[in-house]
Design an enzyme around this catalytic site. Structure first.
Site, PDB file in Angstrom:
ATOM      1  N   LYS A   1       0.841  -1.208   0.000  1.00  0.00           N
ATOM      2  CA  LYS A   1       0.000   0.000   0.000  1.00  0.00           C
ATOM      3  C   LYS A   1       0.871   1.251   0.000  1.00  0.00           C
ATOM      4  O   LYS A   1       0.623   2.194  -0.761  1.00  0.00           O
ATOM      5  CB  LYS A   1      -0.928   0.002   1.224  1.00  0.00           C
ATOM      6  CG  LYS A   1      -2.064  -1.000   1.163  1.00  0.00           C
ATOM      7  CD  LYS A   1      -3.034  -0.843   2.320  1.00  0.00           C
ATOM      8  CE  LYS A   1      -2.393  -1.075   3.664  1.00  0.00           C
ATOM      9  NZ  LYS A   1      -3.364  -1.052   4.781  1.00  0.00           N
TER      10      LYS A   1
ATOM     11  N   GLY B   1       6.120  -2.012  10.986  1.00  0.00           N
ATOM     12  CA  GLY B   1       7.243  -1.306  10.374  1.00  0.00           C
ATOM     13  C   GLY B   1       7.301  -1.426   8.870  1.00  0.00           C
ATOM     14  O   GLY B   1       8.320  -1.126   8.251  1.00  0.00           O
TER      15      GLY B   1
ATOM     16  N   TRP C   1      19.205   8.983   4.655  1.00  0.00           N
ATOM     17  CA  TRP C   1      17.864   8.889   5.254  1.00  0.00           C
ATOM     18  C   TRP C   1      17.965   8.547   6.733  1.00  0.00           C
ATOM     19  O   TRP C   1      18.640   7.609   7.125  1.00  0.00           O
ATOM     20  CB  TRP C   1      17.058   7.827   4.508  1.00  0.00           C
ATOM     21  CG  TRP C   1      15.721   7.507   5.102  1.00  0.00           C
ATOM     22  CD1 TRP C   1      14.790   8.382   5.577  1.00  0.00           C
ATOM     23  CD2 TRP C   1      15.152   6.198   5.260  1.00  0.00           C
ATOM     24  NE1 TRP C   1      13.672   7.709   6.022  1.00  0.00           N
ATOM     25  CE2 TRP C   1      13.870   6.369   5.838  1.00  0.00           C
ATOM     26  CE3 TRP C   1      15.585   4.907   4.970  1.00  0.00           C
ATOM     27  CZ2 TRP C   1      13.022   5.286   6.135  1.00  0.00           C
ATOM     28  CZ3 TRP C   1      14.749   3.828   5.247  1.00  0.00           C
ATOM     29  CH2 TRP C   1      13.483   4.029   5.828  1.00  0.00           C
TER      30      TRP C   1
ATOM     31  N   ASP D   1      -0.364   5.520  10.586  1.00  0.00           N
ATOM     32  CA  ASP D   1      -1.118   4.350  10.117  1.00  0.00           C
ATOM     33  C   ASP D   1      -1.922   3.733  11.252  1.00  0.00           C
ATOM     34  O   ASP D   1      -2.103   2.526  11.318  1.00  0.00           O
ATOM     35  CB  ASP D   1      -0.134   3.327   9.533  1.00  0.00           C
ATOM     36  CG  ASP D   1      -0.824   2.292   8.653  1.00  0.00           C
ATOM     37  OD1 ASP D   1      -1.809   2.644   7.985  1.00  0.00           O
ATOM     38  OD2 ASP D   1      -0.371   1.130   8.639  1.00  0.00           O
TER      39      ASP D   1
ATOM     40  N   LYS E   1      -3.842   7.430   7.626  1.00  0.00           N
ATOM     41  CA  LYS E   1      -4.882   6.424   7.357  1.00  0.00           C
ATOM     42  C   LYS E   1      -6.179   6.845   8.025  1.00  0.00           C
ATOM     43  O   LYS E   1      -6.199   7.158   9.214  1.00  0.00           O
ATOM     44  CB  LYS E   1      -4.462   5.049   7.878  1.00  0.00           C
ATOM     45  CG  LYS E   1      -5.585   4.005   7.719  1.00  0.00           C
ATOM     46  CD  LYS E   1      -5.096   2.583   7.753  1.00  0.00           C
ATOM     47  CE  LYS E   1      -4.763   2.117   9.144  1.00  0.00           C
ATOM     48  NZ  LYS E   1      -4.370   0.690   9.143  1.00  0.00           N
TER      49      LYS E   1
END
Length: 770
Positions: free
Chosen positions: A117, A148, A167, A235, A275
């Protein structure tokens, strides 16, 4: 055939080889996106801060009609067996084969539905601001992130495309290791968490709950080294199967806290992914209006790999205007941070423009239509699915794989580029947690009926018989032996973790969750949560558990047997007679049998009289007493000596840490359970064989833990020591297996007694009525 040879990935036909109607269905599956777009007159503006939280919620009929029509169709599922329905919808899911194909074909780490997703979102929207690439540094924050998969997906995206930036990430979730957290609220999968714990922030209370202002303040400090946060994801959700029709309202407070956290931490120009579910309620309308005012672009997106029959959508917000633009409002919003924010509406109804409400209604209708069609089609196919329909579904699923791979251009990633290149933990709790929620195999109606039954009705109908009656005698030395070797404990790297006092122990990484949940229900419903054994049980001596109890002779016999086994494998036999230290068991001292051990007693009457309660071994008083006895014992022991140590249970990280220390300084540890016929008292003992000495630094470290315990207890502090050995150490395979066996034996023994007691009371009650 070489074991190292990889299984070839199945070659699939290109999308062009499928029929036009199949392609049309797949195009539609991947096109569930709604963009708000702002009016040219710029009328979507935030109200004055003085107007927020001043009015009650105002529900709007148009949105309530959508909610009611959706729930009417959902209600048709109430009598469906969940395992059968899930199996059916797994087959009818057009994207159902994508995840396994991606996992194999591109070597995706932690490849779950969430992974796919988020990859769709990453490839469909410019989530990563250009500033991150220009400066060569990307910082991301992931809220409610367990297990995760978003992080793993982002890692794959960045590494496989070789983006030129360093990152850094920080993540949060409900702490799967915190004893007061409810496993119904958590995703019990710690594969990534266990190996990347330093990057996870669980807040000042160690729960991981983001719905407190203290968490928000602590998080800001935790990420203070990041110059700017470019991306925030949220999420969050929790198990709403007890009331699926009200999922949106149940998670509204969580969504609010996620949004406030994102707006507080995100840098100018950053992106936010949230979400959500249905957006019919006034609280959701307010949040969507807030986001549209705070970001240049807001999109609502349902990934193809999100199950089409559920309400899940992702709100993708691009180009944050910055905290300065909304500072007065944001400051006031943080004051209403927490679980009770929904009592008043964020915005009064009159400040939201009609043009926004119209656009939001179009958004809701758009996703409502797709969900309704999917559920109705699934119901139709559940009742009757012919061969032609099965063949069409298979074609759709194959086409979806190829379309996904072609559209998003996924690339293979070597394991060297994974977040966890090689797991440092032999066995995380993940493998043990999977498959334990047997409640999923009942229909919604059956679950509601079960919830409506009283505790006594459940006992009478035998709902807990399996837990009680499978409880057999645990034979020490046969399966549950923890073998230790003298090792260099790096206690200089450990630290003591404090947190809010545990109100009760709801979950444990060291025990089967269903057993612990059932035991807690038994204690709470049958015994009132906590009790005094002297007053409640001593007058009722007829209540005793019928299971076999290990006698003192058998305990010593087993101990001697293990000692002899150890001596047989030793090259040098100890010159002095081996000493056996008994902790708290004065009855064992007078045993009338010949044993080749010098028996000494360390008296501690309190240690064996602690009783089972909802706190279990999480009671700080018990923990201090146990550690105190352990420290006294270690002073008495010499190389080769043995010890018998009673233990209430080991559900907590604190007690697991003490078992780990014992594991490191004894050659063998096993347990015996039950050792007592006293109801709900300490019923297990540890048999510790072959003492190997404890290094002085470790002993001093334990002393400092004990001193802190005493200080906290004596000052009546709201804090307690939660952990003093790192979780990475406690999750090693052999120790974890031993603790699961030990706790299962103890919990089932207590359950056996409580259920037997309840049965006897029910029988006596029926006899009196007759």
């Amino acid at each position: 055939m070489s074991k190292c040879r990889k299984t070839p990935v199945q070659q699939l036909a290109s999308p062009a080889s499928f029929s036009p109607d199949i392609l049309a269905d797949i195009f539609e599956l991947f096109a569930k996106n709604f963009s708000y777009g702002k009016p040219l007159n710029n009328e979507w503006q935030l109200p004055d801060p003085s107007e927020i939280f001043t009015c009650d919620h105002t529900e709007l009929n148009a949105f309530l009609d959508l909610k009611n029509s959706l729930n009417e169709v959902k209600n048709l599922l109430s009598d469906k067996k969940l395992d059968e329905w899930h199996e059916h919808t797994a087959f009818t899911n057009k994207a159902g084969k994508i995840i396994s194909h991606v996992r194999k074909s591109v070597n995706a780490e932690l490849c779950t539905q969430a992974w796919c997703k988020f990859h769709e979102i990453l490839c469909s929207f410019p989530l990563i601001p250009q500033e991150a690439f220009q400066n060569g540094k990307l910082n991301s924050l992931h809220l409610c992130e367990a297990p995760g998969a978003f992080i793993a997906s982002l890692n794959h995206y960045l590494k496989s495309h070789r983006f030129p930036c360093h990152w850094s990430w920080v993540a949060n979730t409900l702490n799967p290791y915190h004893e007061a957290n409810d496993d119904l609220m958590m995703i019990m999968d710690d594969r990534l968490i266990a190996n990347t714990l330093h990057w996870w922030y669980f807040g000042p209370d160690n729960t991981g709950d983001i719905m407190t202002l203290k968490f928000l303040t602590g998080l800001q400090n935790f990420i203070s080294s990041m110059a700017t946060v470019h991306l925030v994801t949220a999420d969050g959700s929790f198990d709403c199967q007890g009331n699926p029709g009200e999922q949106e309202a149940l998670v509204s407070s969580l969504h609010y806290c996620e949004v406030v956290t994102a707006l507080t931490t995100l840098g100018n120009g950053g992106s936010f992914v949230l979400k959500m579910f249905t957006m019919f309620e006034h609280c959701s309308i307010n949040l969507m209006y807030l986001l549209n005012c705070c970001f240049d672009q807001v999109h609502v997106f349902k990934p193809a790999t999100s199950k089409a029959g559920n309400s899940e959508v992702y709100v993708v917000c691009l180009h944050y205007k910055g905290r300065e633009a909304i500072h007065p409002l944001l400051s006031k919003m943080t004051l209403n941070f927490g679980t009770e924010m929904k009592r008043k509406a964020l915005f009064p109804h009159h400040v939201i423009p009609d043009s926004f409400l119209k656009r939001h209604e179009e958004c809701c209708v758009f996703f409502h239509k797709y969900q309704l069609e999917t559920i109705s089609e699934n119901i139709r196919l559940f009742e009757c699915m012919g061969k032609a329909e099965q063949e069409k579904l298979n074609n759709l699923r194959d086409c979806a794989i190829q379309y996904f791979m072609q559209k998003f251009q996924l690339k293979h990633l070597s394991r060297n580029n994974w977040l966890v290149k090689k797991s440092s933990i032999g066995c995380s709790t993940n493998t043990k947690w999977f498959g334990q929620r047997n409640k999923y195999f009942k229909t919604y109606n059956e679950r509601k009926m079960l919830e409506a039954l009283s505790w006594k009705d459940k006992v009478a109908k035998g709902y807990f018989n399996s837990w009680a009656e499978e409880h057999g005698v645990y034979h020490p030395g046969q399966s549950s032996i923890l073998e230790g070797t003298a090792s260099n404990l790096e206690c200089h790297l450990w630290h003591i973790l404090e947190g809010k006092k545990l109100p009760k122990v709801k979950c444990s990484p060291f025990c089967n969750g269903e057993i612990l949940k059932t035991l807690n229900e038994a204690i709470e419903k049958s015994l009132g949560g906590a009790f005094n054994l002297d007053s409640k049980f001593r007058p009722k001596q007829q209540y005793s558990c019928s299971c076999h109890v290990f006698s003192e002779e058998l305990i010593f016999s087993e101990l001697c047997s293990l000692t002899e086994c150890l001596q047989d494998e030793q090259v040098v036999v100890p010159s002095n007679q081996i000493k056996c230290l008994l902790v708290g068991f004065s009855t064992l001292r007078n045993i009338k049998m010949h044993i080749p051990l010098e028996v000494r007693l360390l008296e501690s009457a309190e240690l064996t009289t602690f009783s089972c309660s909802l706190l279990h071994d999480g009671d700080p008083t018990y923990q201090r007493l146990f550690l105190d006895c352990l420290l006294h014992s270690l002073r008495e022991l010499h190389t080769g000596d043995v010890m018998i140590l009673p233990v209430l249970s080991c559900f907590t990280r604190f007690m697991a840490g003490l078992i780990f220390v014992l594991h490191s300084c004894f050659r063998f540890i096993t347990f015996v359970c039950p050792t007592s016929s006293d109801p709900l008292r300490t019923c297990a003992v540890l048999l510790c064989v072959g003492y190997q000495d404890l290094p002085n630094p470790v002993f001093r470290y334990l002393q400092s833990v004990n001193e802190l315990l005493s200080t906290l207890l004596n000052s009546d502090s709201p804090q307690q020591v939660l952990q003093f050995v790192p979780m990475e150490v406690l999750l090693k395979g052999a120790l974890l297996d031993f603790l699961w066996d030990l706790n299962a034996a103890i919990a089932k023994r207590h359950l056996h007694f409580i259920i037997q007691r309840e049965r006897e009371e029910i029988i006596n009650s029926l006899q009196l009525q007759n």
